[in-house]
Design a protein around this motif. Structure first.
Motif, PDB file in Angstrom:
ATOM      1  N   ALA A 181     -42.043 -17.113  10.703  1.00 40.93           N
ATOM      2  CA  ALA A 181     -41.939 -16.146  11.795  1.00 40.93           C
ATOM      3  C   ALA A 181     -43.296 -15.834  12.387  1.00 40.93           C
ATOM      4  CB  ALA A 181     -41.298 -14.858  11.282  1.00 40.93           C
ATOM      5  N   LEU A 182     -43.267 -15.360  13.607  1.00 41.04           N
ATOM      6  CA  LEU A 182     -44.429 -14.773  14.255  1.00 41.04           C
ATOM      7  C   LEU A 182     -44.184 -13.271  14.353  1.00 41.04           C
ATOM      8  CD1 LEU A 182     -44.868 -17.346  17.163  1.00 41.04           C
ATOM      9  CD2 LEU A 182     -46.192 -17.233  15.035  1.00 41.04           C
ATOM     10  N   ILE A 183     -45.175 -12.489  13.971  1.00 40.36           N
ATOM     11  CA  ILE A 183     -45.032 -11.032  14.054  1.00 40.36           C
ATOM     12  C   ILE A 183     -45.335 -10.602  15.486  1.00 40.36           C
ATOM     13  CG2 ILE A 183     -45.747  -8.817  13.096  1.00 40.36           C
ATOM     14  CD1 ILE A 183     -44.333 -10.754  11.138  1.00 40.36           C
ATOM     15  N   ALA A 184     -44.452  -9.784  16.025  1.00 40.69           N
ATOM     16  CA  ALA A 184     -44.419  -9.553  17.472  1.00 40.69           C
ATOM     17  C   ALA A 184     -45.736  -9.079  18.071  1.00 40.69           C
ATOM     18  CB  ALA A 184     -43.300  -8.567  17.803  1.00 40.69           C
ATOM     19  N   ASP A 185     -46.531  -8.294  17.366  1.00 38.15           N
ATOM     20  CA  ASP A 185     -47.740  -7.747  17.983  1.00 38.15           C
ATOM     21  C   ASP A 185     -49.002  -8.518  17.597  1.00 38.15           C
ATOM     22  OD1 ASP A 185     -47.790  -6.993  15.350  1.00 38.15           O
ATOM     23  OD2 ASP A 185     -48.240  -4.870  15.719  1.00 38.15           O
TER      24      ASP A 185
END
Length: 368
Positions: free
Chosen positions: A184-188
């Motif tokens: 995953a990529l963390i949104a911020d």
């Protein structure tokens, strides 16, 4: 770790393969995934179920969008009256569409807010797989007042284009996988921002590509066209303080939607209803959904049908597909029943029926 909630919108009359359901449950165990909706066209994909929407408060997963970022359906009303349309003549005129587009690539890319050299050589190309361009006519108006209010007119021909970002989306996903695999990529975080910027470029590129494909078809047919809608069904977008991934799922919050069957079936024009849209993650089926894999379709149909058999459909429409494997892989028999898919969406209170459209010519590829 708790598994995300899963809702499958399908009646008992719909066939949903267990492999697709299993894929939803696998995705539900990913960190940060909160809600999943499977739609009536749900079917197994390459590790990820197609015909589904996935919502996360904090995580972005590029592999849930896939490699064809921005893939979608667009519909144009042609300027030619239906009464003047000649099927044989139109079929003959649709040539040279595999040649590179001869227009001003840099100008069109710049107009779309894209770098002037971004994959310009691929602009105006349909691509393989299930992509196509199709000439249709209105077959049955389900709601006369709604139909008229939307600017539709049964007296003209229509063009539907299903294509995406071609090699651009593939390159974006491959770069991500090389760095993060399916993580995953963390949104911020900066990595997420970089992916989202590339993703948004690919979506704009895909919209432009569909428009140029339409320009090329109308030019061959000697007419112009007015775009009625363009919807993207492979994307990730900000939604309700989180991130909504759609993999083969049409948006229910962008206006009119076309839901095509196979090349030998009707296409539905529908209007999303807001009443129950949150329960479906603001998403709708994007088509009929595959019943057989590509290899199954080739194996089952090559023994029963010749190429010539598949160049005509039960509706009397023509199919232009000069790729032997592809014409079997994309045969109508390989897809589920579009009418059942639409019944499920309607019974769930997700759509108003506007009209059905009958295919006249489905174009996939021509060698010369």
């Amino acid at each position: 770790m708790a598994e995300a909630t899963i809702r499958i919108i399908a009646s008992p009359e719909s066939w949903i393969e267990q492999a697709a359901v299993d894929q939803l449950h696998q995705t539900a165990r990913l960190p940060g995934i909160d809600k999943i909706v499977g739609l009536p066209d749900l079917h197994a994909g390459r590790g990820i179920a197609v015909g589904a929407a996935f919502w996360s408060r904090t995580h972005v997963y590029p592999h849930l969008v896939g490699s064809d970022i921005g893939c979608g359906m667009a519909l144009w009303r042609g300027s030619m009256p239906l009464r003047k349309f000649r099927l044989d003549a139109a079929e003959r005129k649709l040539r040279g569409l595999e040649d590179p587009w001869s227009g001003d690539h840099a100008a069109r890319l710049a107009d779309a807010g894209l770098p002037p050299m971004l994959m310009g050589e691929a602009l105006g190309s349909i691509g393989g797989g299930n992509h196509f361009a199709e000439i249709l006519r209105i077959d049955d108006v389900k709601d006369e007042a709604l139909f008229a209010s939307l600017g539709l007119d049964a007296g003209f021909i229509y063009l539907m284009v299903h294509s995406g970002s071609r090699g651009l989306g593939h390159a974006i996903l491959e770069r991500h996988l090389a760095r993060h695999n399916t993580g995953a990529l963390i949104a911020d975080k900066p990595d997420c921002g970089a992916y989202l910027a590339e993703h948004d470029d690919a979506v704009r590129w895909a919209i432009l590509n569909r428009a140029i494909i339409a320009d090329r078809f109308f030019d061959r047919l000697g007419m112009s066209g007015e775009r009625m809608l363009d919807i993207c069904h492979n994307s990730v977008t900000a939604h309700r303080c989180g991130w909504l991934h759609r993999k083969g799922a049409a948006p229910a919050d962008k206006g009119l939607v076309v839901v095509p069957g196979s090349r030998g079936e009707m296409t539905y024009i529908v209007r999303p209803r807001p009443d129950h849209a949150d329960a479906s993650l603001q998403s709708l089926a994007h088509g009929a959904g595959r019943k057989w894999s590509r290899s199954e379709a080739r194996d089952k149909l090559a023994r029963r049908f010749s190429i010539a058999d598949l160049e005509r459909t039960k509706l009397g429409s023509r199919v232009i597909c000069e790729d032997r494997d592809l014409i079997y892989e994309e045969a109508p028999q390989a897809y589920k029943d579009i009418h059942q898919v639409i019944r499920d969406l309607h019974q769930a209170g997700l759509i108003d029926l506007v009209a059905t459209m009958r295919p006249l010519i489905t174009y996939k590829t021509r060698r010369a």
